[in-house]
Design an enzyme around this catalytic site. Structure first.
Site, short mmCIF file in Angstrom:
data_model
loop_
_atom_site.label_atom_id
_atom_site.label_comp_id
_atom_site.label_asym_id
_atom_site.label_seq_id
_atom_site.Cartn_x
_atom_site.Cartn_y
_atom_site.Cartn_z
N CYS A 85 -4.57 42.80 18.31
CA CYS A 85 -3.81 41.74 17.65
C CYS A 85 -4.42 41.38 16.29
O CYS A 85 -3.76 40.82 15.43
CB CYS A 85 -3.77 40.50 18.55
SG CYS A 85 -5.36 40.10 19.27
N HIS A 86 -5.69 41.74 16.09
CA HIS A 86 -6.34 41.40 14.82
C HIS A 86 -5.86 42.30 13.69
O HIS A 86 -6.13 42.04 12.53
CB HIS A 86 -7.85 41.52 14.99
CG HIS A 86 -8.30 42.86 15.43
ND1 HIS A 86 -8.41 43.22 16.75
CD2 HIS A 86 -8.62 43.95 14.71
CE1 HIS A 86 -8.82 44.48 16.81
NE2 HIS A 86 -8.94 44.96 15.59
N ASN A 124 -0.87 36.54 23.50
CA ASN A 124 -1.81 37.64 23.71
C ASN A 124 -2.61 37.53 25.00
O ASN A 124 -3.82 37.33 24.95
CB ASN A 124 -2.76 37.75 22.52
CG ASN A 124 -3.54 39.06 22.60
OD1 ASN A 124 -3.18 39.93 23.35
ND2 ASN A 124 -4.58 39.18 21.82
#
Length: 109
Positions: free
Chosen positions: A54-55, A46
């Site tokens: 991305c979470h 990332n």
DNA sequence: TACATGACTATCC
DNA sequence: GGGATAGCCATGT
């Protein structure tokens, strides 16, 4: 520099709507591959930071999984809650309801 | 080129 | 549903 594979993964992540989550398997499927491990590796790198949600990526187990950002999983959980996804004891609450499987975005097919 | 590692998934118990 | 084992592909050394 990010590899083409990573860029594909990041594009998929950006497609995830706010308040929803997806699985590594869904991303791999969207990319037309079964390399969920590779997807996890790519997301783990990332280099695009907050630019990529991305979470919003969680394992198919309905749990949180992992997070390489600051605060680790704690920050990941907090971000999800901020977006409306409730988390309890490291697990997504009604995660299947927030689940986003790229349905209808199958431009690759 | 080959080996080892990793933000995982599926299967078996 | 939860724990253990095998399989999987891309990346880095």
């Amino acid at each position: 520099m990010p590899t083409p594979f990573q860029k594909d993964v990041y594009k998929a992540l950006i497609l995830i709507p706010k308040g929803s989550v997806t699985t590594y398997g869904a991303i791999a499927n969207y990319l037309g591959t079964k390399a969920v491990r590779a997807v996890g590796t790519a997301v783990g790198k990332n280099p695009n930071a907050p630019q990529v949600p991305c979470h919003r990526v969680v394992p198919s187990s309905g749990k949180i999984g992992n997070y390489s950002g600051e605060g680790g999983v704690s920050t990941k959980v907090r971000l999800l809650k901020e977006e409306g996804v409730d988390v309890k004891d490291g697990k997504i609450v009604a995660y299947k309801c927030h689940l986003f499987a790229f349905e209808g975005l199958d431009d690759v097919v």
